[in-house]
Design a protein around this motif. Sequence first.
Motif, PDB file in Angstrom:
ATOM      1  N   HIS A 164     -28.040 -50.324 -60.285  1.00 18.49           N
ATOM      2  CA  HIS A 164     -27.609 -51.474 -59.484  1.00 18.49           C
ATOM      3  C   HIS A 164     -26.283 -51.155 -58.817  1.00 18.49           C
ATOM      4  O   HIS A 164     -25.702 -50.093 -59.067  1.00 18.49           O
ATOM      5  CB  HIS A 164     -27.494 -52.744 -60.344  1.00 18.49           C
ATOM      6  N   HIS A 177     -22.808 -51.210 -58.897  1.00 23.40           N
ATOM      7  CA  HIS A 177     -21.873 -51.388 -60.007  1.00 23.40           C
ATOM      8  C   HIS A 177     -20.581 -52.058 -59.535  1.00 23.40           C
ATOM      9  O   HIS A 177     -20.078 -51.747 -58.459  1.00 23.40           O
ATOM     10  CB  HIS A 177     -21.537 -50.029 -60.629  1.00 23.40           C
ATOM     11  N   HIS A 182     -24.009 -49.272 -70.174  1.00 18.26           N
ATOM     12  CA  HIS A 182     -22.706 -49.418 -70.849  1.00 18.26           C
ATOM     13  C   HIS A 182     -22.916 -49.714 -72.317  1.00 18.26           C
ATOM     14  O   HIS A 182     -23.916 -50.334 -72.699  1.00 18.26           O
ATOM     15  CB  HIS A 182     -21.926 -50.631 -70.321  1.00 18.26           C
ATOM     16  N   ASP A 234     -27.633 -52.603 -66.619  1.00 17.87           N
ATOM     17  CA  ASP A 234     -26.962 -53.699 -67.321  1.00 17.87           C
ATOM     18  C   ASP A 234     -27.904 -54.875 -67.536  1.00 17.87           C
ATOM     19  O   ASP A 234     -27.458 -55.982 -67.833  1.00 17.87           O
ATOM     20  CB  ASP A 234     -25.742 -54.184 -66.541  1.00 17.87           C
ATOM     21  N   HIS A 260     -28.945 -59.581 -63.917  1.00 11.99           N
ATOM     22  CA  HIS A 260     -27.517 -59.235 -63.998  1.00 11.99           C
ATOM     23  C   HIS A 260     -26.986 -59.202 -62.567  1.00 11.99           C
ATOM     24  O   HIS A 260     -25.964 -59.817 -62.249  1.00 11.99           O
ATOM     25  CB  HIS A 260     -27.349 -57.889 -64.702  1.00 11.99           C
TER      26      HIS A 260
HETATM   27 FE   LIG Z   1     -23.082 -53.963 -63.867  1.00 11.84          FE
END
Ligand SMILES: [Fe+2]
Length: 353
Positions: free
Chosen positions: A57, A59, A173, A132, A113
């Motif tokens: 995506h 970021h 993450h 994420d 997200h």
């Molecule tokens: Fe993100």
Amino acid sequence: MLFRQLFDPETSTYTYLLADEATRDAIVVDPVLDQIERDTGLVRELDLELRYALDTHVHADHVTALGSLRERLGTRTVMSERAGVGCADLLVKHGDVIRFGGCGVEVLETPGHTSGCVSYATLDRAMVFTGDALLIRGCGRTDFQGGDPDELYRSIHGRLFTLPGTTLVYPAHDYKGRTASSIDEERRHNPRLGGGKPAGEFAAIMRQLSLAYPKSMTVALPRNLHCGVPATTGELAPAPAWAPVELSAGGIPEVGPDWVAVHGAEVRLLDVREPDELTGELGHIAGIEAVPLGRLPGPLDAAPRDRPIVFVCRSGGRSGKAALLAAGLGFARVASMRGGMTAWHQRGYPVVR
Ligand SMILES: [Fe+2]
Ligand SMILES: N[C@@H](CCC(=O)N[C@@H](CS)C(=O)NCC(=O)O)C(=O)O
């Protein structure tokens, strides 16, 4: 298949290197610009041909290495077509397969997200790179970049929890030192939406998180709309300028009040102040649409993408944040009015109260 998990300690981001061991064709998922020396060094040492660099995506917390890998190694860049980022070579959608040698990953659209999030699952379903969307015992926040808790719940339950229980989950993450999980583990133990927790409870948890914005967001978002390469230089320069937009020191695209005074009618002017400020001392510019910052980015979702947007507030702080949010949603032509209504007023331009 060759597999390496790499970590950027500054932003707690995982980058994944996958390769066909026989043909040496490789891909990288979510590479971080700050780690480009490490990653290109590893590719060289392992004698790999980096065919594709994929982001899950746009970021908000780190600058992507996609554009720089393309410049250095000729790697083709891959993003979701729903991410609204035109700089990538390949804009992919649900079901598309990225092949490297005899291996491949399949695109699973997992929005929520951000509106353009995808996961990448290996063809044998041994691993899924969830970005994420699904984190280990958690999930990505849903309060910006078109995020939506109900959509995220549907993505995770409908697209990720339906994978085999043994599929290993590799997120973008982890902030607590964990490296991997499995679909079965998350189905049972994810405290936000595992264990059969209903969508309503999940949405309630997400709405009360109230997290601070990522500390590098103002730098990362505008850069990542150009695959991480500075928008003002280089061959990846932006589409023809619609206005004399300048990036502030914090990376916010801005236009001056003098430009708005002449061209305001040609763009959408969104005033992101609270209702009482519009009728207060500074007044507002005729023809603005009132959208308080707290309501963003929701109202932008339905906004036409072909008309530039200039955000306005009291002094340029909130409108700068709004411009970055819009940029993160894929609006290519957005800016904040530098100095806000305070600067507008000082120049003596007309206001409505
Ligand atoms: Fe993100
Ligand atoms: N403190 C971090 C926060 C980063 C952050 O907000 N991360 C996003 C992903 S881009 C998230 O969804 N975090 C989920 C969480 O912290 O629970 C920073 O400033 O960079």
